[in-house]
Design an enzyme around this catalytic site. Sequence first.
Site, PDB file in Angstrom:
ATOM      1  N   TRP A   1     -16.543  -0.701  -7.283  1.00  0.00           N
ATOM      2  CA  TRP A   1     -15.857  -1.996  -7.368  1.00  0.00           C
ATOM      3  C   TRP A   1     -15.355  -2.507  -6.031  1.00  0.00           C
ATOM      4  O   TRP A   1     -14.957  -3.658  -5.908  1.00  0.00           O
ATOM      5  CB  TRP A   1     -14.663  -1.877  -8.314  1.00  0.00           C
ATOM      6  CG  TRP A   1     -13.668  -0.844  -7.834  1.00  0.00           C
ATOM      7  CD1 TRP A   1     -12.695  -1.032  -6.884  1.00  0.00           C
ATOM      8  CD2 TRP A   1     -13.561   0.528  -8.244  1.00  0.00           C
ATOM      9  NE1 TRP A   1     -11.996   0.132  -6.675  1.00  0.00           N
ATOM     10  CE2 TRP A   1     -12.499   1.109  -7.495  1.00  0.00           C
ATOM     11  CE3 TRP A   1     -14.245   1.313  -9.159  1.00  0.00           C
ATOM     12  CZ2 TRP A   1     -12.119   2.440  -7.649  1.00  0.00           C
ATOM     13  CZ3 TRP A   1     -13.861   2.642  -9.298  1.00  0.00           C
ATOM     14  CH2 TRP A   1     -12.816   3.196  -8.563  1.00  0.00           C
ATOM     15  N   HIS A   2     -15.332  -1.648  -5.013  1.00  0.00           N
ATOM     16  CA  HIS A   2     -14.694  -2.032  -3.752  1.00  0.00           C
ATOM     17  C   HIS A   2     -15.710  -2.632  -2.782  1.00  0.00           C
ATOM     18  O   HIS A   2     -16.546  -1.935  -2.220  1.00  0.00           O
ATOM     19  CB  HIS A   2     -14.005  -0.801  -3.131  1.00  0.00           C
ATOM     20  CG  HIS A   2     -13.299  -1.061  -1.830  1.00  0.00           C
ATOM     21  ND1 HIS A   2     -11.927  -1.067  -1.703  1.00  0.00           N
ATOM     22  CD2 HIS A   2     -13.776  -1.327  -0.596  1.00  0.00           C
ATOM     23  CE1 HIS A   2     -11.596  -1.312  -0.444  1.00  0.00           C
ATOM     24  NE2 HIS A   2     -12.708  -1.470   0.252  1.00  0.00           N
TER      25      HIS A   2
ATOM     26  N   SER B   1      -5.693   1.471   4.570  1.00  0.00           N
ATOM     27  CA  SER B   1      -6.379   0.752   3.501  1.00  0.00           C
ATOM     28  C   SER B   1      -7.127  -0.451   4.043  1.00  0.00           C
ATOM     29  O   SER B   1      -6.580  -1.258   4.793  1.00  0.00           O
ATOM     30  CB  SER B   1      -5.374   0.267   2.453  1.00  0.00           C
ATOM     31  OG  SER B   1      -6.029  -0.603   1.556  1.00  0.00           O
TER      32      SER B   1
ATOM     33  N   GLN C   1       0.828  -1.200   0.000  1.00  0.00           N
ATOM     34  CA  GLN C   1       0.000   0.000   0.000  1.00  0.00           C
ATOM     35  C   GLN C   1       0.865   1.254   0.000  1.00  0.00           C
ATOM     36  O   GLN C   1       0.545   2.239  -0.657  1.00  0.00           O
ATOM     37  CB  GLN C   1      -0.933  -0.008   1.228  1.00  0.00           C
ATOM     38  CG  GLN C   1      -1.991   1.079   1.196  1.00  0.00           C
ATOM     39  CD  GLN C   1      -2.983   0.929   0.047  1.00  0.00           C
ATOM     40  OE1 GLN C   1      -3.292  -0.194  -0.349  1.00  0.00           O
ATOM     41  NE2 GLN C   1      -3.475   2.021  -0.475  1.00  0.00           N
TER      42      GLN C   1
ATOM     43  N   ALA D   1      -5.578   4.983  -0.487  1.00  0.00           N
ATOM     44  CA  ALA D   1      -5.382   5.127   0.954  1.00  0.00           C
ATOM     45  C   ALA D   1      -3.902   5.167   1.300  1.00  0.00           C
ATOM     46  O   ALA D   1      -3.075   4.542   0.642  1.00  0.00           O
ATOM     47  CB  ALA D   1      -6.043   3.963   1.669  1.00  0.00           C
TER      48      ALA D   1
ATOM     49  N   ASP E   1     -11.565  -5.723  -4.554  1.00  0.00           N
ATOM     50  CA  ASP E   1     -11.949  -4.941  -5.723  1.00  0.00           C
ATOM     51  C   ASP E   1     -12.340  -5.933  -6.803  1.00  0.00           C
ATOM     52  O   ASP E   1     -11.553  -6.825  -7.125  1.00  0.00           O
ATOM     53  CB  ASP E   1     -10.775  -4.091  -6.224  1.00  0.00           C
ATOM     54  CG  ASP E   1     -10.360  -3.032  -5.214  1.00  0.00           C
ATOM     55  OD1 ASP E   1     -11.213  -2.615  -4.421  1.00  0.00           O
ATOM     56  OD2 ASP E   1      -9.182  -2.637  -5.220  1.00  0.00           O
TER      57      ASP E   1
ATOM     58  N   HIS F   1      -7.809  -2.882   2.392  1.00  0.00           N
ATOM     59  CA  HIS F   1      -7.234  -4.083   1.794  1.00  0.00           C
ATOM     60  C   HIS F   1      -6.270  -4.787   2.741  1.00  0.00           C
ATOM     61  O   HIS F   1      -6.045  -5.980   2.617  1.00  0.00           O
ATOM     62  CB  HIS F   1      -6.558  -3.743   0.468  1.00  0.00           C
ATOM     63  CG  HIS F   1      -7.558  -3.435  -0.616  1.00  0.00           C
ATOM     64  ND1 HIS F   1      -8.178  -4.416  -1.348  1.00  0.00           N
ATOM     65  CD2 HIS F   1      -8.077  -2.267  -1.053  1.00  0.00           C
ATOM     66  CE1 HIS F   1      -9.019  -3.865  -2.205  1.00  0.00           C
ATOM     67  NE2 HIS F   1      -8.983  -2.550  -2.038  1.00  0.00           N
TER      68      HIS F   1
ATOM     69  N   GLU G   1     -16.518   4.271  -5.318  1.00  0.00           N
ATOM     70  CA  GLU G   1     -15.788   3.095  -5.814  1.00  0.00           C
ATOM     71  C   GLU G   1     -16.768   1.931  -5.934  1.00  0.00           C
ATOM     72  O   GLU G   1     -16.892   1.122  -5.014  1.00  0.00           O
ATOM     73  CB  GLU G   1     -14.644   2.715  -4.862  1.00  0.00           C
ATOM     74  CG  GLU G   1     -13.524   3.728  -4.819  1.00  0.00           C
ATOM     75  CD  GLU G   1     -12.251   3.193  -4.142  1.00  0.00           C
ATOM     76  OE1 GLU G   1     -12.237   2.034  -3.693  1.00  0.00           O
ATOM     77  OE2 GLU G   1     -11.278   3.963  -4.086  1.00  0.00           O
TER      78      GLU G   1
HETATM   79 ZN   LIG Z   1     -10.348  -1.345  -3.070  1.00  0.00          ZN
END
Ligand SMILES: [Zn+2]
Length: 254
Positions: free
Chosen positions: A227-228, A167, A141, A162, A176, A169, A225
């Site tokens: 997609w997230h 993040s 990240q 981020a 995603d 993630h 977003e």
């Molecule tokens: Zn994401």
Amino acid sequence: MHIQNKKRFYLMMGLLGVLIILLGLSIYMIWNAISSSNAPVQTTSDAANPAATNSTQGNRTDTTASQVIADPNDTLVLVNKTTNLDEDYLPSDLVWLDLPGVRETQLRKEAAAPLEDLFDAAELKNLSLYCCSGYRSYQTQKELYSENVKSYGQKEADLVSAKPGQSEHQTGLAMDVTAESVNFDLLESFGQTAEGEFIKNNAHQYGFIIRYPEDKTAITGYAYEPWHLRYVGKDVAEEIFKNNLTFEEYLKTS
Ligand SMILES: [Zn+2]
């Protein structure tokens, strides 16, 4: 005579040893001097990465700045611009996903199976979802954020990516997803594709939420977003979906 020679030999060897040590020391000192004279250049380029500077300064001077999360393993862990994951946090139960994807990627075990179910449900509607990016380490990240700052400038980068430790993630609970219709990219237009519409309307049934919804930037801190996906479990996801909340709002009211 023989003994004399031997003594001389040892003396020479000793001197040679001392010389080698001295030579080694001088090389070490010269090397150090060179590295420290290069250091300011390095620092300047690091300053372009506000992640490093902000987090250290913030922790010391600003009490409203990022706080480290108490239990990063909690399914409902909140990770955003004010609550950070520790640099060393690594989920202990990451699994590789057996799903179509742009690359091989991982999620925490509890989120992996529901994601597979969501992909299966999409497949039943003749929609093909693809994994793009699941778990990301703090270090990854950090590099990604740095690249974004270089490409877009810090203000824009902060809207779309981020800082390390901030993040989702890194939790191993975010994925995603993408589709062929957007060229396997992460684009806002994904929200209007059949696949994007499908996850918007169905992800909650599998325990996922669209973490950064449209028009909620003021609350989430991030641009839309579509997609997230973030795994929060079925009950919480359904409540968030039903009441059109962000995760931040849900946690405040729950
Ligand atoms: Zn994401």
